[in-house]
Scaffold this active site. Sequence first.
Site, PDB file in Angstrom:
ATOM      1  N   ALA A   9       0.848  -1.200   0.000  1.00 23.72           N
ATOM      2  CA  ALA A   9       0.000   0.000   0.000  1.00 23.72           C
ATOM      3  C   ALA A   9       0.878   1.242   0.000  1.00 23.72           C
ATOM      4  O   ALA A   9       0.755   2.109   0.856  1.00 23.72           O
ATOM      5  CB  ALA A   9      -0.908  -0.025   1.226  1.00 23.72           C
ATOM      6  N   GLY A  10       1.790   1.322  -0.960  1.00 25.81           N
ATOM      7  CA  GLY A  10       2.726   2.443  -1.003  1.00 25.81           C
ATOM      8  C   GLY A  10       2.305   3.510  -2.002  1.00 25.81           C
ATOM      9  O   GLY A  10       1.119   3.677  -2.310  1.00 25.81           O
ATOM     10  N   VAL A  12       2.669   3.548  -5.104  1.00 27.14           N
ATOM     11  CA  VAL A  12       2.075   3.000  -6.324  1.00 27.14           C
ATOM     12  C   VAL A  12       0.788   2.239  -6.000  1.00 27.14           C
ATOM     13  O   VAL A  12      -0.263   2.506  -6.578  1.00 27.14           O
ATOM     14  CB  VAL A  12       3.081   2.079  -7.054  1.00 27.14           C
ATOM     15  CG1 VAL A  12       2.406   1.285  -8.155  1.00 27.14           C
ATOM     16  CG2 VAL A  12       4.184   2.929  -7.654  1.00 27.14           C
ATOM     17  N   VAL A  86       5.110  -4.274  -4.099  1.00 24.40           N
ATOM     18  CA  VAL A  86       5.996  -4.092  -2.948  1.00 24.40           C
ATOM     19  C   VAL A  86       7.257  -3.365  -3.403  1.00 24.40           C
ATOM     20  O   VAL A  86       7.516  -3.238  -4.602  1.00 24.40           O
ATOM     21  CB  VAL A  86       6.363  -5.445  -2.296  1.00 24.40           C
ATOM     22  CG1 VAL A  86       5.113  -6.167  -1.816  1.00 24.40           C
ATOM     23  CG2 VAL A  86       7.142  -6.329  -3.249  1.00 24.40           C
ATOM     24  N   THR A  90      17.460  -1.240  -4.057  1.00 19.99           N
ATOM     25  CA  THR A  90      18.778  -1.711  -4.482  1.00 19.99           C
ATOM     26  C   THR A  90      19.354  -2.593  -3.371  1.00 19.99           C
ATOM     27  O   THR A  90      19.230  -2.269  -2.193  1.00 19.99           O
ATOM     28  CB  THR A  90      19.706  -0.500  -4.716  1.00 19.99           C
ATOM     29  OG1 THR A  90      19.038   0.387  -5.620  1.00 19.99           O
ATOM     30  CG2 THR A  90      21.034  -0.921  -5.305  1.00 19.99           C
ATOM     31  N   ALA A 218      13.757   0.778 -19.233  1.00 14.08           N
ATOM     32  CA  ALA A 218      14.219   1.620 -20.346  1.00 14.08           C
ATOM     33  C   ALA A 218      13.599   3.013 -20.260  1.00 14.08           C
ATOM     34  O   ALA A 218      14.280   4.025 -20.431  1.00 14.08           O
ATOM     35  CB  ALA A 218      13.866   0.961 -21.675  1.00 14.08           C
ATOM     36  N   CYS A 272      12.975   5.952  -7.823  1.00 14.80           N
ATOM     37  CA  CYS A 272      13.057   5.053  -8.979  1.00 14.80           C
ATOM     38  C   CYS A 272      14.265   5.241  -9.904  1.00 14.80           C
ATOM     39  O   CYS A 272      14.905   4.259 -10.272  1.00 14.80           O
ATOM     40  CB  CYS A 272      11.792   5.184  -9.811  1.00 14.80           C
ATOM     41  SG  CYS A 272      10.340   4.620  -8.928  1.00 14.80           S
ATOM     42  N   PHE A 334      11.769  15.493  -3.206  1.00 10.66           N
ATOM     43  CA  PHE A 334      12.559  15.337  -4.432  1.00 10.66           C
ATOM     44  C   PHE A 334      11.955  16.081  -5.614  1.00 10.66           C
ATOM     45  O   PHE A 334      12.618  16.333  -6.605  1.00 10.66           O
ATOM     46  CB  PHE A 334      12.795  13.849  -4.747  1.00 10.66           C
ATOM     47  CG  PHE A 334      11.713  13.149  -5.510  1.00 10.66           C
ATOM     48  CD1 PHE A 334      11.745  13.083  -6.893  1.00 10.66           C
ATOM     49  CD2 PHE A 334      10.657  12.550  -4.842  1.00 10.66           C
ATOM     50  CE1 PHE A 334      10.755  12.419  -7.601  1.00 10.66           C
ATOM     51  CE2 PHE A 334       9.668  11.872  -5.541  1.00 10.66           C
ATOM     52  CZ  PHE A 334       9.708  11.818  -6.928  1.00 10.66           C
TER      53      PHE A 334
END
Length: 480
Positions: A9-10, A12, A86, A90, A218, A272, A334
């Site tokens: 539930a973030g 996105v 989810v 990295t 991409a 991202c 950001f």
Amino acid sequence: MVKICCIGAGYVGGPTMAVIALKCPSIEVAVVDISVPRINAWNSDQLPIYEPGLDAVVKQCRGKNLFFSTNVEKHVREADIVFVSVNTPTKTQGLGAGKAADLTYWESAARMIADVSKSDKIVVEKSTVPVKTAEAIEKILTHNSKGIKFQILSNPEFLAEGTAIQDLFNPDRVLIGGRETPEGNKAVQALKDVYAHWVPEDRILTTNLWSAELSKLAANAFLAQRISSVNAMSALCEATGADVTQVSYAVGKDTRIGPKFLNASVGFGGSCFQKDILNLVYICECNGLPEVAEYWKQVIKINDYQKNRFVNRVVSSMFNTVSNKKIAILGFAFKKDTGDTRETPAIDVCKGLLGDKARLSIFDPQVTVDQIQRDLTMKKFDWDHPLHLQPMSPTTVKQVTCVWDAYEATKDAHGICILTEWDEFKNLDFKRIYDNMQKPAFVFDGRNIVNVDQLREIGFIVYSIGKPLDAWLKDMPAVA
Ligand code: NAI
């Protein structure tokens, strides 16, 4: 009634599912998460993320056909379609550390789906994942399936934070990748039917699984590359007297190039771009393509260079030291219209200035004090690995104050750094600000939002990325 469950539930999962619920009243949507505070917030008046238009959508559907719950297993078991959204940060340790995507959260979600399912399901990759993840997930699901059939689809999300609701209402395209088999095609059609409630058919693209997975990496790499390209130009503009705004306008008028994503700035951020490019680099290296890996790595190097260049410019302009000087930081998120601070350039700039012993007074209209302090004391990549969080360093905390007003932040300051392009910063009373600052008063505009001439008229020494330099700055040591 079709039942959808979304795991995660973030930023996105929340907005995408809210929009599906709004546009498809005949579908029941449950968004589940292991984080109890996050789910509680989704069920309250204070949603866990700030996103223009999101409150209204959630209010319209919550409790009708949109539910937020921590009962992950129940909702997964009951669903026909399970989205997995989810986090895929990295990796910080082990093979591929610092580059490869950490699929721990994904794998545990997949194992749980296999464990609790009692009926056939379509499992949709919504998270951004490395190419060929679907194959790994398929293996986990089929080897643990007890005879239940799973179809895996890749349906990467292209929304941008700050405009998520608009992007979801009116997407440039929806991409669905699936197996090219009769069962695969049927699953693709089922997901197409969901989006077809509001997305025109010609914008719903279908591809094979691997193309869908790679297209997302991409797309993010291309977008970030445009920002690094214009930022690289901004350094050259400063050296030559060209104006990056004029250059990017002229360049963007070429219809083959187009005007978007050509604003020079202190650098890109967000959860991202860097993570997805690092992941792309890792995939290239693993596939024996070092030249391609090197090409994309450069996009991140320029981004780091741009942030360093900005810090160096601030320090060198202010007589080569900011020790004990008050610097106002306007904006920490950001980008504008989000409270998200993951990988925000403000973290690196603030850390750079703190390294030179500056005192920072930070104001952002949507970021909390706790978040800022956590960000400034975290190690790189910790932000997306909540379990690894470090305690705050008392020294850093002492040098930083967070205030709730730009005028308070700038009072008695020696310099101002604008690090987020919030609209309200464009309309500040800069004369009032100037009068309350130490002199000479500096403005370092990392987002090119102020009117440089007007501010110089008031008396400020102004640095604006990629713009012709103030006479003052020209006399200062060169910035590398
Ligand atoms: P996020 O960190 O905001 O949300 C992820 C959620 O998943 C967290 O609330 C976490 O508690 C939950 N979670 C993790 N493991 C779980 C499990 N096993 N069971 C239940 N819940 C679990 O992440 P965000 O930003 O929503 O990103 C999700 C994915 O979407 C990532 O792969 C990201 O790259 C991708 N993406 C993000 C975009 C963005 O703008 N944030 C845009 C497009 C894609």
